[in-house]
Design a protein around this motif. Structure first.
Motif, PDB file in Angstrom:
ATOM      1  N   LEU A  29       0.218  86.614 -53.229  1.00 27.68           N
ATOM      2  CA  LEU A  29      -0.053  87.716 -54.320  1.00 27.68           C
ATOM      3  C   LEU A  29       0.193  89.075 -53.568  1.00 27.68           C
ATOM      4  CD1 LEU A  29      -2.481  86.233 -56.855  1.00 27.68           C
ATOM      5  CD2 LEU A  29       0.043  86.965 -57.408  1.00 27.68           C
ATOM      6  N   ILE A  30      -0.453  89.071 -52.665  1.00 28.25           N
ATOM      7  CA  ILE A  30      -0.773  90.462 -51.900  1.00 28.25           C
ATOM      8  C   ILE A  30       0.887  90.973 -51.584  1.00 28.25           C
ATOM      9  CG2 ILE A  30      -1.725  91.767 -49.943  1.00 28.25           C
ATOM     10  CD1 ILE A  30      -3.732  91.081 -51.985  1.00 28.25           C
ATOM     11  N   ASN A  31       1.772  90.125 -51.251  1.00 31.04           N
ATOM     12  CA  ASN A  31       3.016  90.307 -50.723  1.00 31.04           C
ATOM     13  C   ASN A  31       3.836  90.605 -51.928  1.00 31.04           C
ATOM     14  OD1 ASN A  31       2.906  90.722 -48.065  1.00 31.04           O
ATOM     15  ND2 ASN A  31       3.282  88.548 -47.726  1.00 31.04           N
ATOM     16  N   ILE A  32       3.646  89.987 -52.785  1.00 34.71           N
ATOM     17  CA  ILE A  32       4.224  90.407 -54.365  1.00 34.71           C
ATOM     18  C   ILE A  32       4.107  91.685 -54.805  1.00 34.71           C
ATOM     19  CG2 ILE A  32       4.533  89.490 -56.675  1.00 34.71           C
ATOM     20  CD1 ILE A  32       6.158  87.788 -54.898  1.00 34.71           C
ATOM     21  N   LEU A  33       2.679  92.061 -54.821  1.00 31.06           N
ATOM     22  CA  LEU A  33       2.091  93.326 -55.222  1.00 31.06           C
ATOM     23  C   LEU A  33       2.904  94.184 -54.483  1.00 31.06           C
ATOM     24  CD1 LEU A  33      -1.700  92.343 -55.872  1.00 31.06           C
ATOM     25  CD2 LEU A  33      -0.003  92.945 -57.745  1.00 31.06           C
ATOM     26  N   LYS A  34       3.026  94.096 -53.225  1.00 27.17           N
ATOM     27  CA  LYS A  34       3.532  95.316 -52.333  1.00 27.17           C
ATOM     28  C   LYS A  34       4.868  95.493 -52.592  1.00 27.17           C
ATOM     29  CE  LYS A  34       0.447  94.783 -48.408  1.00 27.17           C
ATOM     30  NZ  LYS A  34       0.136  94.232 -46.857  1.00 27.17           N
ATOM     31  N   ALA A  35       5.638  94.207 -52.587  1.00 28.83           N
ATOM     32  CA  ALA A  35       7.225  94.352 -53.029  1.00 28.83           C
ATOM     33  C   ALA A  35       7.557  95.100 -54.298  1.00 28.83           C
ATOM     34  CB  ALA A  35       7.690  92.743 -53.013  1.00 28.83           C
ATOM     35  N   VAL A  36       6.685  94.828 -55.473  1.00 26.67           N
ATOM     36  CA  VAL A  36       6.823  95.248 -56.611  1.00 26.67           C
ATOM     37  C   VAL A  36       6.521  96.826 -56.709  1.00 26.67           C
ATOM     38  CG1 VAL A  36       5.898  95.552 -59.145  1.00 26.67           C
ATOM     39  CG2 VAL A  36       6.218  93.350 -57.995  1.00 26.67           C
ATOM     40  N   ASP A  37       5.293  97.215 -55.756  1.00 30.97           N
ATOM     41  CA  ASP A  37       5.322  98.678 -55.562  1.00 30.97           C
ATOM     42  C   ASP A  37       6.276  99.275 -54.784  1.00 30.97           C
ATOM     43  OD1 ASP A  37       3.510 101.230 -55.324  1.00 30.97           O
ATOM     44  OD2 ASP A  37       3.490 100.576 -53.099  1.00 30.97           O
ATOM     45  N   LEU A  38       7.024  98.690 -53.679  1.00 36.98           N
ATOM     46  CA  LEU A  38       8.050  99.276 -53.049  1.00 36.98           C
ATOM     47  C   LEU A  38       9.316  99.423 -53.687  1.00 36.98           C
ATOM     48  CD1 LEU A  38       7.429  97.653 -49.533  1.00 36.98           C
ATOM     49  CD2 LEU A  38       6.966  99.854 -49.946  1.00 36.98           C
ATOM     50  N   SER A  39       9.460  98.258 -54.740  1.00 38.94           N
ATOM     51  CA  SER A  39      10.738  98.539 -55.702  1.00 38.94           C
ATOM     52  C   SER A  39      10.473  99.915 -56.881  1.00 38.94           C
ATOM     53  CB  SER A  39      10.862  97.218 -56.479  1.00 38.94           C
ATOM     54  OG  SER A  39       9.872  97.259 -57.490  1.00 38.94           O
ATOM     55  N   GLY A  40       9.427 100.257 -56.800  1.00 36.87           N
ATOM     56  CA  GLY A  40       9.018 101.694 -57.482  1.00 36.87           C
ATOM     57  C   GLY A  40       8.969 101.226 -58.887  1.00 36.87           C
ATOM     58  N   ASN A  41       8.415  99.911 -59.285  1.00 36.30           N
ATOM     59  CA  ASN A  41       7.968  99.644 -60.576  1.00 36.30           C
ATOM     60  C   ASN A  41       6.377  99.599 -60.743  1.00 36.30           C
ATOM     61  OD1 ASN A  41      10.513  98.714 -62.052  1.00 36.30           O
ATOM     62  ND2 ASN A  41      10.751  97.545 -59.938  1.00 36.30           N
ATOM     63  N   TRP A  42       6.241 100.960 -60.841  1.00 38.11           N
ATOM     64  CA  TRP A  42       4.480 100.754 -60.719  1.00 38.11           C
ATOM     65  C   TRP A  42       3.608 100.271 -62.211  1.00 38.11           C
ATOM     66  CZ3 TRP A  42       1.847 103.421 -64.226  1.00 38.11           C
ATOM     67  CH2 TRP A  42       2.374 104.531 -64.966  1.00 38.11           C
ATOM     68  N   GLU A  43       4.653 100.501 -63.247  1.00 34.26           N
ATOM     69  CA  GLU A  43       4.112  99.885 -64.443  1.00 34.26           C
ATOM     70  C   GLU A  43       4.036  98.322 -64.401  1.00 34.26           C
ATOM     71  OE1 GLU A  43       7.324 101.825 -66.227  1.00 34.26           O
ATOM     72  OE2 GLU A  43       6.077 103.451 -67.308  1.00 34.26           O
ATOM     73  N   ARG A  44       5.190  97.841 -64.057  1.00 37.37           N
ATOM     74  CA  ARG A  44       4.902  96.185 -63.588  1.00 37.37           C
ATOM     75  C   ARG A  44       4.074  95.517 -62.481  1.00 37.37           C
ATOM     76  NH1 ARG A  44       9.959  94.316 -65.790  1.00 37.37           N
ATOM     77  NH2 ARG A  44      11.223  95.957 -66.458  1.00 37.37           N
ATOM     78  N   LEU A  45       3.768  96.769 -61.851  1.00 39.32           N
ATOM     79  CA  LEU A  45       2.721  96.349 -60.648  1.00 39.32           C
ATOM     80  C   LEU A  45       1.208  96.520 -61.517  1.00 39.32           C
ATOM     81  CD1 LEU A  45       1.694  96.207 -57.831  1.00 39.32           C
ATOM     82  CD2 LEU A  45       1.524  98.553 -57.780  1.00 39.32           C
TER      83      LEU A  45
END
Length: 80
Positions: A29-45
Motif C-alpha cells: 500500500l505504501i508504494n501504491i499511495l506513492k504512485a498515486v501521489d506521483l501521478s498527480g491524483n491527490w484527490e484519489r490519494l
C-alpha cells in the motif's frame, strides 16, 4: 491496481476498493499511495487513504502508523 485507481471515476472508487479489499490487504500500500501521489491524483490519494484507514487499519495498528506517516510526508510535499 494503480491503473484502476487512476482510471475509474471518483464516484466508483469506494466500491472498487470494497471489491478489491483482498488485493489491497496483500499489496504494498505504501508504494501504491506513492504512485498515486506521483501521478498527480491527490484527490484519489486522499480517497484511498480514507478507505484504508476505515477498512484496513483498524485490524493492523502497524499499518495504520505507516500509512499515516507516509500521508503526512506526501501532503507536506503538496503544500496541504
Amino acid at each position: 491496481m494503480f491503473n484502476s485507481i487512476v482510471e475509474l471515476s471518483m464516484s466508483d472508487l469506494n466500491a472498487f476498493f470494497d471489491c478489491a479489499k483482498r488485493e489491497l490487504v496483500v499489496i504494498d500500500l505504501i508504494n501504491i499511495l506513492k504512485a498515486v501521489d506521483l501521478s498527480g491524483n491527490w484527490e484519489r490519494l486522499l480517497l484511498l487513504f480514507e478507505w484504508v484507514v476505515y477498512n484496513l487499519c483498524l485490524e493492523n495498528v502497524k499499518l495504520n502508523n505507516q500509512i499515516i506517516e507516509i500521508m503526512v510526508i506526501l501532503f507536506e510535499g503538496l503544500g496541504h
